[in-house]
Structures are given as C-alpha cells and as structure tokens.
Write a protein that holds these residues in place. Structure first.
Motif, PDB file in Angstrom:
ATOM      1  N   LEU A 257      -0.983  28.638 -18.252  1.00  0.00           N
ATOM      2  CA  LEU A 257      -0.812  28.361 -19.672  1.00  0.00           C
ATOM      3  C   LEU A 257      -1.136  29.632 -20.440  1.00  0.00           C
ATOM      4  O   LEU A 257      -2.293  30.045 -20.525  1.00  0.00           O
ATOM      5  N   HIS A 258      -0.091  30.280 -20.974  1.00  0.00           N
ATOM      6  CA  HIS A 258      -0.306  31.479 -21.781  1.00  0.00           C
ATOM      7  C   HIS A 258      -0.518  31.023 -23.217  1.00  0.00           C
ATOM      8  O   HIS A 258       0.407  30.567 -23.889  1.00  0.00           O
ATOM      9  N   LEU A 259      -1.749  31.143 -23.668  1.00  0.00           N
ATOM     10  CA  LEU A 259      -2.174  30.568 -24.936  1.00  0.00           C
ATOM     11  C   LEU A 259      -2.452  31.669 -25.943  1.00  0.00           C
ATOM     12  O   LEU A 259      -3.260  32.566 -25.691  1.00  0.00           O
ATOM     13  N   ARG A 260      -1.765  31.597 -27.077  1.00  0.00           N
ATOM     14  CA  ARG A 260      -1.931  32.589 -28.138  1.00  0.00           C
ATOM     15  C   ARG A 260      -2.037  31.877 -29.488  1.00  0.00           C
ATOM     16  O   ARG A 260      -1.668  30.704 -29.605  1.00  0.00           O
ATOM     17  N   PRO A 261      -2.520  32.558 -30.528  1.00  0.00           N
ATOM     18  CA  PRO A 261      -2.639  31.895 -31.835  1.00  0.00           C
ATOM     19  C   PRO A 261      -1.305  31.385 -32.363  1.00  0.00           C
ATOM     20  O   PRO A 261      -1.252  30.396 -33.095  1.00  0.00           O
ATOM     21  N   GLU A 262      -0.211  32.053 -31.967  1.00  0.00           N
ATOM     22  CA  GLU A 262       1.100  31.671 -32.496  1.00  0.00           C
ATOM     23  C   GLU A 262       1.787  30.589 -31.666  1.00  0.00           C
ATOM     24  O   GLU A 262       2.861  30.098 -32.055  1.00  0.00           O
ATOM     25  N   GLY A 263       1.224  30.212 -30.533  1.00  0.00           N
ATOM     26  CA  GLY A 263       1.869  29.181 -29.722  1.00  0.00           C
ATOM     27  C   GLY A 263       1.434  29.264 -28.275  1.00  0.00           C
ATOM     28  O   GLY A 263       0.409  29.877 -27.949  1.00  0.00           O
ATOM     29  N   TYR A 264       2.234  28.665 -27.401  1.00  0.00           N
ATOM     30  CA  TYR A 264       1.914  28.724 -25.969  1.00  0.00           C
ATOM     31  C   TYR A 264       3.205  28.758 -25.160  1.00  0.00           C
ATOM     32  O   TYR A 264       4.274  28.375 -25.629  1.00  0.00           O
TER      33      TYR A 264
END
Length: 311
Positions: A257-264
């Motif tokens: 799961l690549h999780l970033r503030p802008e989405g995943y």
C-alpha cells in the motif's frame, strides 16, 4: 558418598555466590525482540539475523540514498532562502542554519517513521477491534494518510489477520516483524486478473505500507518484495500472548500500500520461491559485509630488518 567436588566440578570462589539462572520467559515476554541487528530468542542461545538488517547490508543501493538526501537538502534550501540568507550574515545564526539544513533528510525520515507508526497503530486497532487512538485521528499531518488508509480498507473490503507479528526461520537464521496479513476478495480477484492465475477469494496475503516518494513515480522498491518473501518463508510466528505457532500460509503474490497525502496506490509484488532464493543470496552478501570482509585487508607490511632478512 560422592560429592560434586569429587567428580571434578569446580566450587564457587570464596565469597562469591553462584548466579541464579534467569527465569524462563512467560507470556508476551517470549516474543523475540530486536537488538543490534538480531532477534534473540529468549530462553535460548539462538540469534536470528534481522531481515531489515540483511537488506540494508546486502543490497547494493549505489548512489540512490546520496541523491535522495541531496534532493531533500536542495528542496529545503530553496523553500527557506530568506531564512538562510538572513542567517548567513551572523556567525552564530549561520552555524545554527547550517546544522538545521544538513539534517533535513534526517527530519524527513523521522516524519515518515511517524506516519508509518501511526498507520500500524490504526491497523493494530482494527485487528484487535479496539478504538483508534484519538491523538492520531486529530493530528492534522497524519489525517490525510489515515483517511486514505481507511478508504483503502473500505474500498477493497479488507480484513486483517495479523499486524506487527514477529516471524522467523530458525533454519535459515533470520527473523523480522511483518506489517500485516490480510484477506480481501477484491484483491484476490485483481491479482488473479493481473497474474493470469487462479487466486482463491479467501487467500491470505502479505501486506506492507510505504509512505515515501510520489504516487505513480517512485516510493516502492524491489527490496519490498525481498522482505515479503523472507516473511512468507518464515517457519514460525509468535502471537501476541507469546505462544509460538507455525507461520500461516500466504499467497505468493503480496501487496504494498503506497500511502501518500494525496491518495494511495495498491502495488502488486511477487514474493515467490525465486524471490526468496534472491533474498538468501543477499543474506550471504550481508554476512560477507558484516563479517569476513572486515578481515581480508590487513595492515601494511613493514620492511624486514637485517636480522629478519638473514633468518
């Protein structure tokens, strides 16, 4: 009567008491804890090399980390030019600004670690069925990460089987703490279509979360697959109560799961036997780097004296 002294056992020195053996570990204390790159199995002499240490020592990263640190420093400098220019005019402020700037990449790593820890705490709450910590849900920096994480759980109909579980392979000599094990009929269907193979809907998958980089650009690296393969091929696992059980079977494909503030993004990874074989090769490289490599180049020779030459 035969005494211990008569059969050759040495008596304790005068005035010195024999140290009492440590009590056998019980409960959660039986779970191995990491220490200096190893997991030590309590109550035994067994040491298992830490998976992340193996990857750090054995994987050649080239200049990737140097470039990353340089980019973070440059970005920080460009975003704070007025402060840096102002500070450069005064010796004491200049030193302070220099130290602040050179630690930019360390602060970035710490931020990512905080996010990763928060996500794991949320997963743990879901696994245990306990309320999520309020301080996490009200932290403005963490909120976007957690919002996207919870959206991932809902959209993919995820249920977690385990989180932050220590697993090990005593025969191969390694141990580590996996992020989580999960089930999802939608992930099973997506992987079946992606790999063009049969994936049972109730399969258990190895999962990991990464919070660095940029979506659709970078942030998930091959080492993630090596780590998952090592955990998949563990033989034993320690439950939260400290009991030791066989490692649960998992499907050979996992997800990051690549999780970033802008989405995943949900990134499929291969963690099959071939990848595990590569991990074992890297483990050998790590043992070379941390052991034998330190002994093969010796101090410079000295020119023999006349006496030594004559001999």
């Amino acid at each position: 009567m035969t005494t211990t002294a008569q059969v050759g056992a040495s008596a304790p020195a005068a005035g010195r008491r024999r140290k009492a053996p440590a009590p056998a570990p019980t409960g959660a204390d039986r779970i191995p804890k990491p220490s200096a790159g190893w997991y030590r199995v309590k109550g035994t002499d067994l040491k298992l090399r830490r998976v992340t240490t193996i990857l750090n020592l054995g994987c050649a990263k080239g200049d990737a980390l140097t470039f990353w640190a340089g980019n973070i420093t440059a970005e920080t400098a460009m975003a704070n030019l007025p402060y840096l220019v102002r500070s450069s005019l005064f010796p004491d402020q200049r030193t302070e600004a220099y130290d602040w700037l050179r630690r930019a990449h360390t602060r970035k790593k710490d931020e990512r670690k905080d996010v990763g820890t928060a996500v794991h705490d949320v997963i743990e709450a879901k696994v245990l069925g306990t309320p999520m910590p309020e301080e996490l849900l009200t932290n403005p920096e963490l909120t976007p990460f957690l919002d996207h994480f919870l959206r991932f759980v809902e959209e993919w109909q995820v249920t977690f089987e385990a989180s932050e579980m220590v697993v090990g392979n005593e025969e191969a000599g390694y141990a580590g703490k996996l992020d989580y094990l999960l089930r999802s009929p939608l992930i099973a269907a997506a992987l079946a279509a992606y790999f063009d193979t049969e994936v049972p809907a109730d399969s258990v998958f190895m999962g990991d979360t990464k919070t660095g980089g940029e979506l659709d650009v970078k942030g998930v690296y091959p080492e993630a697959a090596l780590q998952m393969a090592a955990y998949r091929k563990a033989k034993v696992a320690w439950l939260r109560d400290g009991s030791k059980v066989p490692m649960p079977a998992t499907f050979w494909g996992g997800v990051v799961l690549h999780l970033r503030p802008e989405g995943y993004r949900l990134i499929p990874t291969v963690a099959d036997d071939d990848v595990f074989g590569a991990f074992l090769t890297i483990k050998d490289a790590a043992e070379w780097a941390s052991g034998l490599s330190k002994t093969v180049v010796r101090p410079a020779l000295t020119l023999p004296t006349l006496t030594e030459r004559a001999a």
